[in-house]
Design a protein around this motif. Structure first.
Motif, short mmCIF file in Angstrom:
data_model
loop_
_atom_site.label_atom_id
_atom_site.label_comp_id
_atom_site.label_asym_id
_atom_site.label_seq_id
_atom_site.Cartn_x
_atom_site.Cartn_y
_atom_site.Cartn_z
N ILE A 57 1.14 1.91 -0.77
CA ILE A 57 0.60 3.27 -0.80
C ILE A 57 -0.76 3.23 -1.48
O ILE A 57 -0.91 2.69 -2.58
N VAL A 58 -1.76 3.80 -0.81
CA VAL A 58 -3.15 3.71 -1.24
C VAL A 58 -3.70 5.10 -1.49
O VAL A 58 -3.69 5.96 -0.59
N GLY A 59 -4.19 5.33 -2.71
CA GLY A 59 -4.86 6.58 -3.03
C GLY A 59 -6.36 6.38 -3.03
O GLY A 59 -6.88 5.53 -3.76
N THR A 60 -7.07 7.16 -2.22
CA THR A 60 -8.53 7.04 -2.16
C THR A 60 -9.14 8.39 -2.52
O THR A 60 -8.81 8.95 -3.55
N VAL A 61 -10.04 8.88 -1.71
CA VAL A 61 -10.66 10.19 -1.91
C VAL A 61 -10.16 11.13 -0.82
O VAL A 61 -10.30 10.84 0.37
N ASN A 62 -9.50 12.19 -1.24
CA ASN A 62 -8.98 13.21 -0.32
C ASN A 62 -7.77 12.78 0.50
O ASN A 62 -7.31 13.55 1.35
N GLU A 63 -7.23 11.57 0.26
CA GLU A 63 -6.06 11.20 1.04
C GLU A 63 -5.23 10.09 0.39
O GLU A 63 -5.72 9.32 -0.44
#
Length: 325
Positions: A77-83
């Motif tokens: 699971i990857v958290g980036t910018v806006n998603e």
């Protein structure tokens, strides 16, 4: 590209469920996949000069920085910018990255155009992901269908850290608040403001809290205020740790010790009473991520403002240095 190598910053790491891979994400939208079997148990005859570099280096679509990572049995699971995106492990550990299995768009309820997903915590029993975000909120999504099931609203500035244990979640942010939440109700039932405690406060560094974690009966937190141990029920500061840092970004419990780091030359292992058990020298000038597991191997991985990731198998000294480049 040379500048990227020199100024690389690794914000987050996680292990694959099998423990065979270390995954790290940087500010350039890259995910590095390190093959731990080859690194920890090399066959000398087959050893190549790049054995301590990523087996695979994936660039995510829009190049947004990788702010946070979490692992489930099926997904990275990857958290980036806006998603937030979920990637099948088979895809991640192969050379060519396919499309994500699923994507959750962060729809901010505020006026924020860019919402960084600064920290992720996966609640395995609930099959929910808790996302601490740059719009001052914690969003809770059910991974079965990706639906938003709760929003924790109480911070007044962006949130740095999220962690949970036994139906409680703890969040910490730039506003100097450490908030305790009940996962069943989604309501905050207690909070700390460490910067208001004279023993803990460091006004010259700030009131922000970079990390907070829950133990059985304890909270450990730090940031601008000194790293400190608080009793979970009374919310009293029991121990203020005397370490020479200029801000804490990492803190967690392991084997009756507190592990902590940040803007310092070392990652520290400390007794609850404040004794320094281990000083681990680090490659990064600031540590943003330290993760630890004991199966199938003892492994501590330390990363931050450097292209180098330090690997420790005894937890007492640095064995190897991996190169994220």
């Amino acid at each position: 590209m040379l500048d990227k190598i020199i100024y690389n910053t690794v914000l987050c790491q996680t292990f694959s469920p099998c423990g065979k891979y270390l995954i790290a994400g940087n500010i350039y939208g890259q995910i590095a996949v390190f093959d731990l079997d080859c690194i920890l148990h090399p066959v000398i005859e087959l050893l190549t000069p790049d054995y301590n570099r990523p087996k695979h280096l994936h660039l995510l679509g829009n190049g947004a920085q990788i702010c946070s990572l979490a692992s489930t049995e099926n997904f990275l699971i990857v958290g980036t910018v806006n998603e937030i995106s979920g990637w099948d492990w088979k895809s991640i550990v192969h050379s060519k990255l396919s499309k994500p299995a699923w994507v959750i768009k962060i729809t901010s309820q505020s006026s924020f155009e860019q919402t960084d997903v600064n920290s992720l915590w996966y609640a395995e029993e609930e099959n929910k992901i808790y996302a601490a975000c740059g719009d001052n909120k914690v969003y809770v999504y059910h991974l079965e269908d990706g639906k938003l099931v709760n929003t924790f609203d109480g911070h007044k500035d962006y949130i740095h850290s999220i962690h949970g244990r036994a139906q409680q979640v703890i969040s910490a942010g730039e506003d100097g608040l450490v908030m305790l939440w009940d996962t069943r109700t989604g309501k905050s039932h207690n909070k700390l403001e460490p910067h208001t405690n004279a023993k803990v406060a460091r006004p010259d560094i700030g009131k922000w809290i970079g990390s907070a974690s829950l133990g059985d009966d304890w909270i450990v937190c730090g940031g601008g205020p000194r790293l400190s141990l608080w009793h979970l029920r009374s919310l009293d500061a029991v121990t203020v740790f005397d370490i020479p840092d200029h801000g804490i970004h990492v803190s967690f419990f392991h084997d009756d010790c507190v592990v902590a780091g940040g803007a310092a030359k070392y990652l520290y292992q400390l007794s609850y009473s404040g004794e320094v058990k281990v000083e681990l020298p680090v490659s990064a000038t600031t540590v943003y991520s330290a993760i630890l597991r004991t199966s199938p191997n003892n492994l501590l991985a330390i990363a931050g403002s450097s292209p180098e990731i330090d690997i420790c198998t005894s937890f007492n000294y640095r064995d190897q240095v991996l190169h994220f480049r």
